[in-house]
Scaffold this motif. Structure first.
Motif, PDB file in Angstrom:
ATOM      1  N   GLU A  14       0.837  -1.189   0.000  1.00  0.00           N
ATOM      2  CA  GLU A  14       0.000   0.000   0.000  1.00  0.00           C
ATOM      3  C   GLU A  14       0.878   1.247   0.000  1.00  0.00           C
ATOM      4  N   GLY A  15       0.465   2.265  -0.748  1.00  0.00           N
ATOM      5  CA  GLY A  15       1.200   3.511  -0.813  1.00  0.00           C
ATOM      6  C   GLY A  15       2.189   3.593  -1.962  1.00  0.00           C
ATOM      7  N   ILE A  16       2.318   2.534  -2.742  1.00  0.00           N
ATOM      8  CA  ILE A  16       3.235   2.520  -3.875  1.00  0.00           C
ATOM      9  C   ILE A  16       2.552   3.134  -5.104  1.00  0.00           C
ATOM     10  N   THR A  17       3.314   3.805  -5.932  1.00  0.00           N
ATOM     11  CA  THR A  17       2.731   4.371  -7.155  1.00  0.00           C
ATOM     12  C   THR A  17       2.588   3.283  -8.221  1.00  0.00           C
ATOM     13  N   ILE A  18       1.770   3.569  -9.205  1.00  0.00           N
ATOM     14  CA  ILE A  18       1.614   2.642 -10.329  1.00  0.00           C
ATOM     15  C   ILE A  18       2.948   2.476 -11.045  1.00  0.00           C
ATOM     16  N   LEU A  19       3.708   3.557 -11.184  1.00  0.00           N
ATOM     17  CA  LEU A  19       5.011   3.487 -11.843  1.00  0.00           C
ATOM     18  C   LEU A  19       5.943   2.531 -11.105  1.00  0.00           C
ATOM     19  N   ASP A  20       6.007   2.632  -9.788  1.00  0.00           N
ATOM     20  CA  ASP A  20       6.876   1.746  -9.016  1.00  0.00           C
ATOM     21  C   ASP A  20       6.391   0.295  -9.062  1.00  0.00           C
ATOM     22  N   ALA A  21       5.085   0.094  -9.059  1.00  0.00           N
ATOM     23  CA  ALA A  21       4.543  -1.263  -9.178  1.00  0.00           C
ATOM     24  C   ALA A  21       4.893  -1.850 -10.543  1.00  0.00           C
ATOM     25  N   ALA A  22       4.827  -1.033 -11.574  1.00  0.00           N
ATOM     26  CA  ALA A  22       5.190  -1.492 -12.913  1.00  0.00           C
ATOM     27  C   ALA A  22       6.656  -1.891 -12.964  1.00  0.00           C
ATOM     28  N   ARG A  23       7.500  -1.111 -12.344  1.00  0.00           N
ATOM     29  CA  ARG A  23       8.931  -1.437 -12.315  1.00  0.00           C
ATOM     30  C   ARG A  23       9.182  -2.752 -11.596  1.00  0.00           C
ATOM     31  N   ASN A  55     -11.832   2.934 -16.999  1.00  0.00           N
ATOM     32  CA  ASN A  55     -11.496   3.689 -18.203  1.00  0.00           C
ATOM     33  C   ASN A  55     -11.030   5.108 -17.843  1.00  0.00           C
ATOM     34  N   ILE A  56     -10.110   5.160 -16.871  1.00  0.00           N
ATOM     35  CA  ILE A  56      -9.595   6.428 -16.368  1.00  0.00           C
ATOM     36  C   ILE A  56      -8.113   6.521 -16.708  1.00  0.00           C
ATOM     37  N   PHE A  57      -7.698   7.658 -17.258  1.00  0.00           N
ATOM     38  CA  PHE A  57      -6.289   7.910 -17.550  1.00  0.00           C
ATOM     39  C   PHE A  57      -5.671   8.671 -16.389  1.00  0.00           C
ATOM     40  N   MET A  58      -4.413   8.312 -16.043  1.00  0.00           N
ATOM     41  CA  MET A  58      -3.746   8.956 -14.918  1.00  0.00           C
ATOM     42  C   MET A  58      -2.232   8.875 -15.082  1.00  0.00           C
ATOM     43  N   PRO A  59      -1.500   9.836 -14.488  1.00  0.00           N
ATOM     44  CA  PRO A  59      -0.043   9.769 -14.528  1.00  0.00           C
ATOM     45  C   PRO A  59       0.450   8.703 -13.545  1.00  0.00           C
ATOM     46  N   SER A  60       1.195   7.740 -14.036  1.00  0.00           N
ATOM     47  CA  SER A  60       1.619   6.628 -13.186  1.00  0.00           C
ATOM     48  C   SER A  60       2.632   7.035 -12.125  1.00  0.00           C
ATOM     49  N   CYS A  61       3.323   8.160 -12.322  1.00  0.00           N
ATOM     50  CA  CYS A  61       4.339   8.581 -11.353  1.00  0.00           C
ATOM     51  C   CYS A  61       3.733   9.122 -10.065  1.00  0.00           C
ATOM     52  N   SER A  62       2.480   9.554 -10.114  1.00  0.00           N
ATOM     53  CA  SER A  62       1.868  10.127  -8.911  1.00  0.00           C
ATOM     54  C   SER A  62       0.601   9.399  -8.462  1.00  0.00           C
ATOM     55  N   ALA A  63       0.005   8.593  -9.326  1.00  0.00           N
ATOM     56  CA  ALA A  63      -1.214   7.866  -8.950  1.00  0.00           C
ATOM     57  C   ALA A  63      -0.842   6.643  -8.116  1.00  0.00           C
ATOM     58  N   LEU A  64      -1.502   6.500  -6.983  1.00  0.00           N
ATOM     59  CA  LEU A  64      -1.225   5.354  -6.118  1.00  0.00           C
ATOM     60  C   LEU A  64      -1.948   4.115  -6.627  1.00  0.00           C
ATOM     61  N   ALA A  65      -1.243   3.001  -6.565  1.00  0.00           N
ATOM     62  CA  ALA A  65      -1.845   1.721  -6.934  1.00  0.00           C
ATOM     63  C   ALA A  65      -2.928   1.381  -5.919  1.00  0.00           C
ATOM     64  N   GLN A  66      -4.036   0.842  -6.424  1.00  0.00           N
ATOM     65  CA  GLN A  66      -5.133   0.431  -5.558  1.00  0.00           C
ATOM     66  C   GLN A  66      -5.509  -0.991  -5.912  1.00  0.00           C
TER      67      GLN A  66
END
Length: 75
Positions: A14-23, A55-66
């Protein structure tokens, strides 16, 4: 928590960004303004991804993974 990124299931804290989860999953999401160790600025929108479940677009560097997200990072 579990999210899916480009059809890869990712276990993320919890608290990780989508970008970090992708990495963590080995999925490359290009960035322009993002720098490791810096607060997200989200100015360039180069790391934009789509959550297919809403169907929501968001910046992965700041959006938190849910939990339950289904992310399309392929552009």
């Amino acid at each position: 928590m579990r999210i899916r990124i480009d059809d890869i299931l990712v276990e993320a804290e919890e608290g990780i960004t989508i970008l970090d989860a992708a990495r963590l999953a080995g999925v490359d999401i290009p960035t322009l303004c993002h720098g490791d160790g810096l607060e997200p600025y989200s100015s360039c929108m180069g790391c934009m991804v789509r959550d297919k479940s809403g169907n929501i677009f968001m910046p992965s560097c700041s959006a938190l993974a849910q939990d339950g997200m289904d992310i399309d990072a392929s552009g």
